[in-house]
Design a protein around this motif. Structure first.
Motif, PDB file in Angstrom:
ATOM      1  N   GLN A  94       0.636  -0.939  -0.115  1.00 26.51           N
ATOM      2  CA  GLN A  94      -0.038   0.043   0.137  1.00 26.51           C
ATOM      3  C   GLN A  94       0.927   1.196  -0.141  1.00 26.51           C
ATOM      4  N   ILE A  95       1.769   1.323   0.700  1.00 29.68           N
ATOM      5  CA  ILE A  95       2.805   2.402   0.928  1.00 29.68           C
ATOM      6  C   ILE A  95       3.291   2.558  -0.529  1.00 29.68           C
ATOM      7  N   ARG A  96       3.977   1.652  -1.024  1.00 35.60           N
ATOM      8  CA  ARG A  96       4.599   1.590  -2.339  1.00 35.60           C
ATOM      9  C   ARG A  96       3.627   2.140  -3.463  1.00 35.60           C
ATOM     10  N   SER A  97       2.437   1.706  -3.491  1.00 35.28           N
ATOM     11  CA  SER A  97       1.362   1.911  -4.372  1.00 35.28           C
ATOM     12  C   SER A  97       1.002   3.249  -4.216  1.00 35.28           C
ATOM     13  N   LEU A  98       0.956   4.009  -3.055  1.00 32.62           N
ATOM     14  CA  LEU A  98       0.372   5.183  -2.650  1.00 32.62           C
ATOM     15  C   LEU A  98       1.735   6.135  -3.183  1.00 32.62           C
ATOM     16  N   ASN A  99       2.867   5.753  -3.007  1.00 28.51           N
ATOM     17  CA  ASN A  99       4.387   6.335  -3.290  1.00 28.51           C
ATOM     18  C   ASN A  99       4.195   6.705  -4.793  1.00 28.51           C
ATOM     19  N   LEU A 100       3.867   5.782  -5.439  1.00 26.86           N
ATOM     20  CA  LEU A 100       3.808   5.661  -7.108  1.00 26.86           C
ATOM     21  C   LEU A 100       2.675   6.989  -7.437  1.00 26.86           C
ATOM     22  N   VAL A 101       1.591   6.542  -7.022  1.00 30.79           N
ATOM     23  CA  VAL A 101       0.504   7.563  -7.226  1.00 30.79           C
ATOM     24  C   VAL A 101       0.827   8.817  -7.098  1.00 30.79           C
ATOM     25  N   GLU A 102       1.477   9.295  -5.830  1.00 27.36           N
ATOM     26  CA  GLU A 102       1.653  10.434  -5.575  1.00 27.36           C
ATOM     27  C   GLU A 102       2.935  11.179  -6.498  1.00 27.36           C
ATOM     28  N   SER A 103       3.767  10.250  -7.032  1.00 26.25           N
ATOM     29  CA  SER A 103       4.752  10.749  -8.065  1.00 26.25           C
ATOM     30  C   SER A 103       4.151  10.959  -9.368  1.00 26.25           C
ATOM     31  N   VAL A 104       3.239  10.265  -9.692  1.00 27.89           N
ATOM     32  CA  VAL A 104       2.474  10.487 -10.978  1.00 27.89           C
ATOM     33  C   VAL A 104       1.689  11.688 -11.125  1.00 27.89           C
ATOM     34  N   PHE A 105       1.109  12.042  -9.674  1.00 28.82           N
ATOM     35  CA  PHE A 105       0.485  13.424  -9.555  1.00 28.82           C
ATOM     36  C   PHE A 105       1.227  14.376  -9.794  1.00 28.82           C
ATOM     37  N   GLY A 106       2.529  14.301  -9.254  1.00 28.32           N
ATOM     38  CA  GLY A 106       3.619  15.120  -9.349  1.00 28.32           C
ATOM     39  C   GLY A 106       4.107  15.462 -10.898  1.00 28.32           C
ATOM     40  N   LEU A 107       4.314  14.478 -11.600  1.00 30.39           N
ATOM     41  CA  LEU A 107       4.398  14.484 -12.908  1.00 30.39           C
ATOM     42  C   LEU A 107       3.480  15.565 -13.861  1.00 30.39           C
ATOM     43  N   LEU A 108       2.477  15.517 -13.434  1.00 28.96           N
ATOM     44  CA  LEU A 108       1.268  16.380 -14.254  1.00 28.96           C
ATOM     45  C   LEU A 108       1.622  17.556 -14.831  1.00 28.96           C
ATOM     46  N   PRO A 109       2.058  18.687 -13.866  1.00 27.47           N
ATOM     47  CA  PRO A 109       2.388  20.050 -14.496  1.00 27.47           C
ATOM     48  C   PRO A 109       3.238  19.802 -15.828  1.00 27.47           C
ATOM     49  N   LYS A 110       4.221  18.798 -15.776  1.00 27.79           N
ATOM     50  CA  LYS A 110       5.099  18.810 -17.048  1.00 27.79           C
ATOM     51  C   LYS A 110       4.374  18.088 -18.085  1.00 27.79           C
ATOM     52  N   PHE A 111       3.500  16.932 -17.952  1.00 25.45           N
ATOM     53  CA  PHE A 111       2.818  16.386 -19.080  1.00 25.45           C
ATOM     54  C   PHE A 111       1.355  16.736 -19.559  1.00 25.45           C
ATOM     55  N   LEU A 112       0.713  17.126 -18.661  1.00 25.66           N
ATOM     56  CA  LEU A 112      -0.620  17.282 -18.928  1.00 25.66           C
ATOM     57  C   LEU A 112      -0.948  18.886 -19.102  1.00 25.66           C
ATOM     58  N   ARG A 113      -1.534  19.321 -20.415  1.00 32.40           N
ATOM     59  CA  ARG A 113      -1.930  20.681 -20.627  1.00 32.40           C
ATOM     60  C   ARG A 113      -3.071  21.097 -19.758  1.00 32.40           C
ATOM     61  N   PRO A 114      -3.205  22.503 -19.500  1.00 30.03           N
ATOM     62  CA  PRO A 114      -4.456  22.946 -18.671  1.00 30.03           C
ATOM     63  C   PRO A 114      -5.704  22.471 -19.331  1.00 30.03           C
ATOM     64  N   GLY A 115      -6.816  21.931 -18.788  1.00 28.14           N
ATOM     65  CA  GLY A 115      -7.694  21.575 -19.666  1.00 28.14           C
ATOM     66  C   GLY A 115      -7.789  19.975 -19.689  1.00 28.14           C
ATOM     67  N   GLY A 116      -6.561  19.462 -19.858  1.00 22.75           N
ATOM     68  CA  GLY A 116      -6.524  17.949 -20.109  1.00 22.75           C
ATOM     69  C   GLY A 116      -7.122  16.918 -19.126  1.00 22.75           C
ATOM     70  N   ASN A 117      -7.168  15.717 -19.542  1.00 20.74           N
ATOM     71  CA  ASN A 117      -7.856  14.573 -18.820  1.00 20.74           C
ATOM     72  C   ASN A 117      -6.782  13.501 -18.016  1.00 20.74           C
ATOM     73  N   PHE A 118      -7.361  12.968 -17.299  1.00 19.55           N
ATOM     74  CA  PHE A 118      -6.407  12.079 -16.677  1.00 19.55           C
ATOM     75  C   PHE A 118      -6.992  10.922 -15.788  1.00 19.55           C
ATOM     76  N   VAL A 119      -6.406   9.647 -16.177  1.00 20.97           N
ATOM     77  CA  VAL A 119      -6.745   8.382 -15.479  1.00 20.97           C
ATOM     78  C   VAL A 119      -5.543   7.781 -14.870  1.00 20.97           C
ATOM     79  N   ILE A 120      -5.807   7.328 -13.495  1.00 25.24           N
ATOM     80  CA  ILE A 120      -4.633   6.650 -12.886  1.00 25.24           C
ATOM     81  C   ILE A 120      -5.368   5.364 -11.917  1.00 25.24           C
ATOM     82  N   LYS A 121      -4.920   4.262 -11.946  1.00 30.49           N
ATOM     83  CA  LYS A 121      -4.895   3.178 -11.018  1.00 30.49           C
ATOM     84  C   LYS A 121      -4.539   3.338  -9.737  1.00 30.49           C
ATOM     85  N   VAL A 122      -5.174   3.084  -8.791  1.00 28.33           N
ATOM     86  CA  VAL A 122      -5.025   3.440  -7.478  1.00 28.33           C
ATOM     87  C   VAL A 122      -5.535   2.084  -6.542  1.00 28.33           C
ATOM     88  N   PHE A 123      -4.695   1.799  -5.649  1.00 33.26           N
ATOM     89  CA  PHE A 123      -5.184   0.798  -4.791  1.00 33.26           C
ATOM     90  C   PHE A 123      -5.431   1.278  -3.248  1.00 33.26           C
TER      91      PHE A 123
END
Ligand SMILES: C[S@@+](CC[C@H](N)C(=O)[O-])C[C@H]1O[C@@H](n2cnc3c(N)ncnc32)[C@H](O)[C@@H]1O
Length: 198
Positions: free
Chosen positions: A126-155
């Motif tokens: 659970q800790i590892r999974s949440l760390n990964l989710v947090e890191s992906v949210f951290g990447l959003l400003p670089k990858f996702l344009r304002p107004g864009g859509n996002f889908v992520i798997k979470v445990f």
């Protein structure tokens, strides 16, 4: 139990429909309900391998769109030759600049079906999974344009729920879904964010 595979209805259906994995039906359900993908979009799929989400996305976005699949696994040869697909063998956290993916613009959609390798120890996983989710949210400003859509798997865990509540305001719409094709014992669900705020 790591390699245990249930040859269930969705497994057979994926084979019949020529998809490389049954997980395609999770994205299909998400897309049908929340309208994530549209023709012409530029999409990135974090942890794409073996590639059923890339196959599905490629169909929906059409010739004017492009889907970029990234995974640490070796390129899946079954995906070569699809015109609107680009595959990269990389760790997504090693991408310093989008030019490394041969794109100029930020993505219209970020998809992430990534999961950390599991240990079988629930609290550690659970800790590892949440760390990964947090890191992906951290990447959003670089990858996702304002107004864009996002889908992520979470445990699911209490900590994950708390974290997601904090992220909610980064999108105009923020929804959770456990797709029908997810095995009922699984603790996974998907978070769908629409209209990313700058
Ligand atoms: C469940 S699979 C994805 C299945 C895919 N959505 C499909 O439908 O075929 C998750 C993938 O995430 C990849 N992955 C995990 N961490 C990663 C990272 N840091 N960078 C790139 N890929 C990663 C794994 O190698 C694995 O192939």
């Amino acid at each position: 139990m790591g390699n245990f595979k249930v040859k269930d209805h969705y497994f057979d259906k994926a084979k019949k429909d020529n998809y490389v994995a049954r997980s395609v039906y999770k994205l299909e359900e998400i897309d049908q309900r929340f309208k994530i993908l549209r023709p012409g979009m530029l999409v990135v799929d974090f942890g794409y391998y073996p590639g059923s989400w890339v196959q599905y996305t490629s169909k929906v976005i059409g010739d004017e769109g492009r889907v970029v699949g990234i995974d640490i696994q070796e390129r899946n040869p079954k995906l070569t030759g699809i015109k609107n697909v680009r595959i990269y063998q990389k760790d997504i956290f090693d991408i310093a600049d989008l030019s490394q993916l041969d794109v100029k613009d930020q993505f219209d959609v970020v998809l992430s079906d990534m999961a950390p390798s599991t240990t079988g120890m629930q609290s550690l996983d659970q800790i590892r999974s949440l760390n990964l989710v947090e890191s992906v949210f951290g990447l959003l400003p670089k990858f996702l344009r304002p107004g864009g859509n996002f889908v992520i798997k979470v445990f699911d865990s209490q900590d994950a729920q708390n974290y997601l509540k904090e992220q909610k305001n980064r999108f105009n719409e923020f929804q959770y879904l456990k797709p029908k094709s997810t095995r009922s014992v699984s603790k996974e669900f998907f978070v769908i964010g629409k209209h990313f705020k700058a």
